[in-house]
Design an enzyme around this catalytic site. Structure first.
Site, short mmCIF file in Angstrom:
data_model
loop_
_atom_site.label_atom_id
_atom_site.label_comp_id
_atom_site.label_asym_id
_atom_site.label_seq_id
_atom_site.Cartn_x
_atom_site.Cartn_y
_atom_site.Cartn_z
N LEU A 37 0.84 -1.11 -0.37
CA LEU A 37 -0.05 0.11 0.02
C LEU A 37 0.69 1.42 0.34
CD1 LEU A 37 -2.78 -0.46 2.43
CD2 LEU A 37 -2.43 -1.38 0.30
N ASP A 38 0.71 2.65 -0.44
CA ASP A 38 0.80 3.95 -0.74
C ASP A 38 0.09 4.40 0.92
OD1 ASP A 38 -0.92 4.36 -1.66
OD2 ASP A 38 -0.01 5.13 -3.65
N SER A 39 1.05 5.58 0.76
CA SER A 39 0.17 6.61 1.62
C SER A 39 -0.98 6.85 1.34
CB SER A 39 0.94 8.07 2.02
OG SER A 39 1.37 8.41 0.59
N ASP A 41 -3.11 4.92 0.00
CA ASP A 41 -4.12 4.02 0.06
C ASP A 41 -4.17 4.46 1.28
OD1 ASP A 41 -4.19 2.72 -2.50
OD2 ASP A 41 -2.49 1.23 -1.96
#
Lengths: 87, 257
Positions: A37-39, A41
């Protein structure tokens, strides 16, 4: 809803929303590295948890401490308990 | 691998890589005087002039490697896109960005992760071209720059999978491009790139002669998508459109027989 049911629902919603394999949903899986996941997400994850469990958590500083899926489980279980206690 | 086939592969790859490296070295050196001359002659903004030369580099590369890679595009409106758009492309190969030289318009700013900036020969050109550094800049900074670029008529290009597909299948998408679309109102144009996976998938270093096609699907307007997770619904619609098109593409979509 039991804790086990909460964990299952958290896993199902995250897997569905972020197109993750069910077998990846291990408590020790880190959100950024293992689940990828990224920020942005994470922002969406908070919205998903709020709508799924009827919580208001987006300004909660405790969210910053979450690193793993197990942390998410524990956080949601704790928040639900707090909500039940104040109801 | 039979000797003849091995020799053919070796010759093909020698040709391809020699041309690619030589052309890149020449282009990186020639970029600066040509870029300055373009800026002086056209009075375009600095970043637009840089993006034009990046596009010229890609187009010329496509012509040079034609014996190895046959490129075609389809689905693009004959008179260009109606308005500045967010282009999203599936990602299968290192060379996917090179094929963006085959776009029928030049003013495109790429969304770039951190690692391409480690290629020191491209880094100053990418900075000059005003690319979006989506991994190192905050979302707010990226959004402000995106608004500015869209407002000046540029398109933005994302590979929403974030990295090349490891198994040839369409990967999960990241939401940044779609959040930008919802927040700016820019339409999303799904682009489908086929053939670059067979040409050079991750983990392989020799290229295989291939046909590559870039197909533009109908633009998707973000305005009907509302609510806190509107961008995720938009993302799902775009991913579905690309996946459906890929499923309908013949499996060996690529090889030159």
């Amino acid at each position: 809803m039991t804790d086990t049911e909460v964990i299952t629902l958290v896993n199902d919603r995250i897997a569905e929303e972020f197109e993750l394999a069910p077998e990846a949903m291990r408590p020790e899986a880190t959100l950024f590295v293992d689940l990828g996941l990224d920020s942005l997400d994470i922002v969406d994850l908070v919205v998903v948890l709020e709508s799924t469990f009827h919580l208001k958590i987006r300004d909660d500083k405790a969210l910053r401490e979450i690193r793993t899926l197990g942390d998410v489980h524990a956080y949601v279980i704790r928040k639900r308990s707090e909500l039940a206690a104040t109801a | 691998m039979p000797v003849f086939e091995f020799a053919l592969v070796a010759a093909t790859n020698f040709f391809f890589y020699t041309l690619t490296v030589s052309w890149t070295a020449l282009a990186v050196v020639a970029f600066w005087p040509l870029f300055l001359a373009t800026r002086l002659l056209t009075r375009w903004p600095w970043d637009k002039a840089a993006r034009w030369w990046v596009w010229i580099y890609g187009r010329a590369w496509l012509a040079l490697v034609y014996p190895v890679v046959r490129f075609r595009r389809s689905g693009f409106p004959p008179h260009g896109l109606e308005r500045p758009s967010i282009l999203v492309v599936n990602h299968q190969s290192f060379f996917d960005t090179f094929f963006m030289g085959g776009l029928p318009f030049f003013d495109v700013s790429f969304a770039v992760r951190a690692w391409p900036y480690k290629m020191f020969w491209f880094r100053p050109i990418m900075r000059m071209a005003g690319y979006l550094a989506v991994e190192t800049d905050s979302f707010e900074a990226t959004r402000d720059r995106a608004r500015d670029l869209l407002g000046r008529g540029a398109h933005l290009l994302f590979f929403p999978e974030g990295h090349r597909s490891r198994d040839g299948r369409l990967g999960r998408f990241y939401g940044g491009a779609f959040r930008l679309a919802v927040e700016t109102g820019a339409p999303v144009v799904p682009l489908v790139l086929t053939g670059t996976g067979p040409m050079l998938p991750p983990g392989r270093f020799w290229v295989r002669p291939t046909r590559v096609r870039l197909t533009a699907l109908p633009a998707i307007d973000p305005s009907p998508y509302t609510g806190e997770l509107a961008h995720r619904d938009l993302m799902a619609a775009v991913r579905e459109a690309i996946a459906r098109h890929l499923e309908g593409t013949p499996a060996p979509c690529g090889e030159i027989s």
